[in-house]
Scaffold this motif. Structure first.
Motif, mmCIF file in Angstrom:
data_model
loop_
_atom_site.group_PDB
_atom_site.id
_atom_site.type_symbol
_atom_site.label_atom_id
_atom_site.label_comp_id
_atom_site.label_asym_id
_atom_site.label_seq_id
_atom_site.Cartn_x
_atom_site.Cartn_y
_atom_site.Cartn_z
ATOM 1 N N TYR A 4 0.829 -1.193 0.000
ATOM 2 C CA TYR A 4 0.000 0.000 0.000
ATOM 3 C C TYR A 4 0.868 1.249 0.000
ATOM 4 O O TYR A 4 1.962 1.274 0.559
ATOM 5 C CB TYR A 4 -0.884 0.035 1.253
ATOM 6 C CG TYR A 4 -1.855 -1.103 1.327
ATOM 7 C CD1 TYR A 4 -2.971 -1.139 0.510
ATOM 8 C CD2 TYR A 4 -1.657 -2.141 2.228
ATOM 9 C CE1 TYR A 4 -3.868 -2.184 0.580
ATOM 10 C CE2 TYR A 4 -2.546 -3.189 2.299
ATOM 11 C CZ TYR A 4 -3.658 -3.212 1.470
ATOM 12 O OH TYR A 4 -4.535 -4.245 1.550
ATOM 13 N N PRO A 5 0.368 2.345 -0.618
ATOM 14 C CA PRO A 5 1.113 3.611 -0.544
ATOM 15 C C PRO A 5 1.148 4.124 0.898
ATOM 16 O O PRO A 5 0.320 3.760 1.727
ATOM 17 C CB PRO A 5 0.317 4.554 -1.435
ATOM 18 C CG PRO A 5 -0.868 3.827 -1.908
ATOM 19 C CD PRO A 5 -0.809 2.419 -1.421
ATOM 20 N N ARG A 9 -1.236 3.406 4.363
ATOM 21 C CA ARG A 9 -0.723 2.686 5.536
ATOM 22 C C ARG A 9 -0.953 3.492 6.799
ATOM 23 O O ARG A 9 -1.320 2.951 7.839
ATOM 24 C CB ARG A 9 0.770 2.403 5.374
ATOM 25 C CG ARG A 9 1.056 1.238 4.462
ATOM 26 C CD ARG A 9 2.514 0.970 4.416
ATOM 27 N NE ARG A 9 3.141 2.111 3.755
ATOM 28 C CZ ARG A 9 4.414 2.196 3.404
ATOM 29 N NH1 ARG A 9 5.228 1.219 3.668
ATOM 30 N NH2 ARG A 9 4.888 3.242 2.791
ATOM 31 N N GLN A 10 -0.738 4.816 6.719
ATOM 32 C CA GLN A 10 -0.950 5.657 7.901
ATOM 33 C C GLN A 10 -2.420 5.653 8.313
ATOM 34 O O GLN A 10 -2.752 5.601 9.491
ATOM 35 C CB GLN A 10 -0.473 7.080 7.635
ATOM 36 C CG GLN A 10 1.028 7.193 7.582
ATOM 37 C CD GLN A 10 1.474 8.596 7.244
ATOM 38 O OE1 GLN A 10 0.730 9.373 6.662
ATOM 39 N NE2 GLN A 10 2.713 8.909 7.594
ATOM 40 N N ARG A 11 -3.320 5.709 7.307
ATOM 41 C CA ARG A 11 -4.744 5.685 7.594
ATOM 42 C C ARG A 11 -5.131 4.363 8.253
ATOM 43 O O ARG A 11 -5.894 4.322 9.211
ATOM 44 C CB ARG A 11 -5.530 5.866 6.298
ATOM 45 C CG ARG A 11 -6.819 6.594 6.508
ATOM 46 C CD ARG A 11 -7.548 6.930 5.230
ATOM 47 N NE ARG A 11 -6.761 7.759 4.340
ATOM 48 C CZ ARG A 11 -6.658 7.579 3.024
ATOM 49 N NH1 ARG A 11 -7.319 6.603 2.439
ATOM 50 N NH2 ARG A 11 -5.924 8.360 2.280
ATOM 51 N N MET A 12 -4.586 3.261 7.766
ATOM 52 C CA MET A 12 -4.877 1.946 8.345
ATOM 53 C C MET A 12 -4.360 1.870 9.779
ATOM 54 O O MET A 12 -4.993 1.288 10.646
ATOM 55 C CB MET A 12 -4.256 0.842 7.485
ATOM 56 C CG MET A 12 -4.958 0.671 6.146
ATOM 57 S SD MET A 12 -4.114 -0.441 5.038
ATOM 58 C CE MET A 12 -4.340 -1.986 5.867
#
Length: 63
Positions: A4-5, A9-12
């Motif tokens: 993932y970009p 990844r930060q959102r996840m």
């Protein structure tokens, strides 16, 4: 996760943290409820009757 970009990844990661915080909140609430229930059940029926009579006497006298 590397597929993932970075913004994804930060959102996840934020969603995971939010989920863990929610689970911790539910667990803490359960502990508080269980503790209150244990405290409530610790009274004998006679103690409960005495407390109710005291409350009734207070309520009757203040009316």
């Amino acid at each position: 996760m590397e597929d993932y970009p970075k913004p994804m990844r930060q959102r996840m990661r934020w969603w995971k943290l939010l989920g863990l915080a929610g689970l911790a909140g539910v667990a803490a609430t359960g502990v508080v409820v269980a503790r209150a229930e244990r405290r409530r059940r610790a009274y004998t029926p006679e103690e409960i009757r005495d407390r109710l009579r005291e409350r009734h006497a207070k309520a009757s006298s203040s009316s």
